[in-house]
Write a protein that holds these residues in place. Structure first.
Motif, PDB file in Angstrom:
ATOM      1  N   THR A 122       0.831  -1.206   0.000  1.00  0.00           N
ATOM      2  CA  THR A 122       0.000   0.000   0.000  1.00  0.00           C
ATOM      3  C   THR A 122       0.866   1.257   0.000  1.00  0.00           C
ATOM      4  O   THR A 122       0.620   2.199  -0.751  1.00  0.00           O
ATOM      5  N   GLN A 171       1.380   4.094  -2.964  1.00  0.00           N
ATOM      6  CA  GLN A 171       1.192   5.541  -2.811  1.00  0.00           C
ATOM      7  C   GLN A 171       2.292   6.318  -3.513  1.00  0.00           C
ATOM      8  O   GLN A 171       2.049   7.418  -4.023  1.00  0.00           O
ATOM      9  N   THR A 198      -3.314   1.792  -5.763  1.00  0.00           N
ATOM     10  CA  THR A 198      -3.683   1.111  -4.520  1.00  0.00           C
ATOM     11  C   THR A 198      -2.727  -0.038  -4.229  1.00  0.00           C
ATOM     12  O   THR A 198      -1.913  -0.422  -5.077  1.00  0.00           O
TER      13      THR A 198
END
Length: 201
Positions: free
Chosen positions: A6, A10, A15
């Motif tokens: 995750t 970013q 995602t």
């Protein structure tokens, strides 16, 4: 410092699910969503930690899961392009569509089909919905009364009845102490009711 999929995602504006697909496409992971495994190429950068919540009791309380993080060195090795991000997003979207179709099929062949058949059999789906809503409201009301009854009895026994008795005693004392009040006039205050309602409680 290690990063989860995750957090890595970013950095690239995607995602964690999409990032896992990217890592699979680049050869760092293999397998399917929820069951990814680290490849030899990914073993240089990945760290896995097994967790177990062994609280005892039933099996579903004793969950096991693995967390996977990636070392900072992988950021320099990844070459994530817009085409790769779009391809990975399409893979995730297709997987979600398949899952939604599977759930819809399961509902259609299971309880959903039974409900649909019952609606078709009655010929009036609105009537069935109204009856179901009425039954739910009735059940909720019955449960509410069941839960509130002990509290209402306690309130009646501890507050209301003693309060009514106090009022009765004050009225009777006032009528006994008032020289202008005739005997039996206190009974006239109750509106002509012969039995004392407080004593009936």
């Amino acid at each position: 410092m290690s990063k989860s999929a995750t957090v890595l995602g970013q950095l690239y504006g995607v995602t964690g699910q999409v990032m896992n697909v990217i890592l699979k496409e680049l050869g760092y992971l293999e397998g399917d969503p929820g069951a990814y495994r680290i490849t030899e190429k990914g073993a240089k950068y990945a760290f896995e930690r097994d967790h177990h919540r062994g609280t005892g009791g039933y099996g579903w309380y004793n969950r096991d899961w693995t967390t996977r993080t990636w070392g900072d060195g992988i950021v320099d090795e990844l070459h994530v392009t817009d085409d790769l991000k779009n391809k990975a997003q399409e893979v995730v979207s297709a997987a979600r569509r398949r899952l939604a179709e599977t759930v819809a099929d399961d509902i259609g062949t299971g309880a959903g089909a039974v409900a649909e058949d019952s609606l078709n059999a009655t010929g009036n789906g609105r009537r069935v919905a109204v009856v179901a809503a009425g039954a739910a409201i009735l059940a909720g009301s019955a449960y509410g009364i069941y839960k509130a009854a002990p509290h209402a009895k306690k309130l009646l026994d501890e507050k209301i009845v003693p309060g009514l008795k106090d009022i009765k005693n004050k009225v009777l004392r006032k009528s006994d102490g008032d020289p202008g009040c005739e005997p039996g006039a206190a009974e006239g205050l109750s509106g002509g009711v012969e039995a004392d309602p407080v004593e009936q409680l």
